[in-house]
Enzyme design. Sequence first.
Site, PDB file in Angstrom:
ATOM      1  N   SER A  37      -7.301   7.921  -1.817  1.00 17.09           N
ATOM      2  CA  SER A  37      -7.303   7.880  -3.282  1.00 17.09           C
ATOM      3  C   SER A  37      -7.733   9.194  -3.920  1.00 17.09           C
ATOM      4  O   SER A  37      -7.460   9.413  -5.097  1.00 17.09           O
ATOM      5  CB  SER A  37      -8.211   6.757  -3.782  1.00 17.09           C
ATOM      6  OG  SER A  37      -9.534   6.928  -3.305  1.00 17.09           O
ATOM      7  N   ASP A 342     -15.635   6.078 -11.785  1.00 17.43           N
ATOM      8  CA  ASP A 342     -15.650   4.619 -11.673  1.00 17.43           C
ATOM      9  C   ASP A 342     -16.559   4.094 -10.568  1.00 17.43           C
ATOM     10  O   ASP A 342     -16.447   2.945 -10.169  1.00 17.43           O
ATOM     11  CB  ASP A 342     -14.230   4.109 -11.441  1.00 17.43           C
ATOM     12  CG  ASP A 342     -13.596   4.701 -10.177  1.00 17.43           C
ATOM     13  OD1 ASP A 342     -14.283   5.460  -9.471  1.00 17.43           O
ATOM     14  OD2 ASP A 342     -12.420   4.398  -9.905  1.00 17.43           O
ATOM     15  N   HIS A 345     -14.797   7.473  -7.569  1.00 18.65           N
ATOM     16  CA  HIS A 345     -13.968   8.659  -7.746  1.00 18.65           C
ATOM     17  C   HIS A 345     -14.548   9.562  -8.830  1.00 18.65           C
ATOM     18  O   HIS A 345     -15.400   9.132  -9.611  1.00 18.65           O
ATOM     19  CB  HIS A 345     -12.528   8.249  -8.111  1.00 18.65           C
ATOM     20  CG  HIS A 345     -11.942   7.248  -7.155  1.00 18.65           C
ATOM     21  ND1 HIS A 345     -11.985   5.890  -7.399  1.00 18.65           N
ATOM     22  CD2 HIS A 345     -11.327   7.422  -5.969  1.00 18.65           C
ATOM     23  CE1 HIS A 345     -11.408   5.258  -6.384  1.00 18.65           C
ATOM     24  NE2 HIS A 345     -11.008   6.146  -5.499  1.00 18.65           N
TER      25      HIS A 345
END
Length: 387
Positions: A37, A342, A345
Amino acid sequence: MAHELYTLQILALIFSFAPAVSPLSFSYPAVFNFGDSNSDTGGLVAGVAFPVGPPNGQTYFQEPAGRFCDGRLIIDFLMDAMDRPFLSPYLDSVGAPNFQTGCNFATGGSTVLPANANSRSPFSFGIQVAQFIRFKARVLELLAKGEKFQKYLPPENYIKQGLYMFDVGQNDLDGALYSKSVDQMLAYIPKILSEFETGIQRLYNEGARNFWIHSTGPLGCLPRIIATFGKTASKLDQIGCVNSHNRVAKAFNKQLHDLCTEFRAQFPDASVTYVDIFSIKWNLISNFSQYGFKQALAACCGYGGPPLNFDNRIACGETKNLNGSTVTANPCSNTAEYVNWDGNHYTEAANRYVSDQILSGNYSDPPLTVNRPFNYKPKFINYKMLY
């Protein structure tokens, strides 16, 4: 009009502060990226319809853009530095993706080791490499059929001369640390890196020669990790990060660095660059106020308030009933004041800082040679002022 003025202001500040990168030192006709991610530009959304909805994307794209971030990722800024468009995800077939200057195989949740039934993403590193091999074969097949595909696909020399970027391994460490001790993890790391080595050797056999490998960041400084493993002060270091997770991340990075050195010696015709992302992010978190940030360890988009603003039960943007009350994990009012987005990240402002440090050439082995006009000193940039 307001958006155009905002864009012009941003550009003016970027040109005032950002390093100018030598075309000879960091310029490639195409980029092929592999990872999780941290560099996923929409692969998990396209591949398994994972919900990455608002407020993700709000800062730059003004809508969700497949990224686990309020805006751009490190890879987006690096593509900008090469004057290349953002990478299209390999898995996204909707919207006429253009792969002429590269392709992104990264997907959120991916691991180096093969995925299992409990994995968030089935697209582990070996699968991503296999996808590239199919991508290459299909590209060459289509290009041989005529010129109509040239506008959307990379020519064969782009594949040979392209940059192969890697940012993967964090999820292997993260997942294993729920059940393994630090000592067990130190014995587990070689297994992860053996799989990684197999993958990059396969890419080398396919003609890849330019390898750009990011170390993993300070895992113990993520709000989710602190909330889960840092409930007692003895588990934390001097800045509030979880000691065990950062110790494992450092050990992983040391062995990854050694692997890069060995690969370079084994294949002298390959260019292998190791980038010390851990040190860059550690410096940012340790000295956040110097760069205009107000929060280093709290999530911008979360629930629970200080000190971490993170609750495992509710993700960024979600509305749920918790303890009899309906609550929403909303974003902070100014994302540029936060390092973390969040709980897992980084914000766009933090990603910009990291990419600037990468392009400074000070965190690479071998060192990245760049031009530095304007007496460029990245540590004095106030990143909040860029927004």
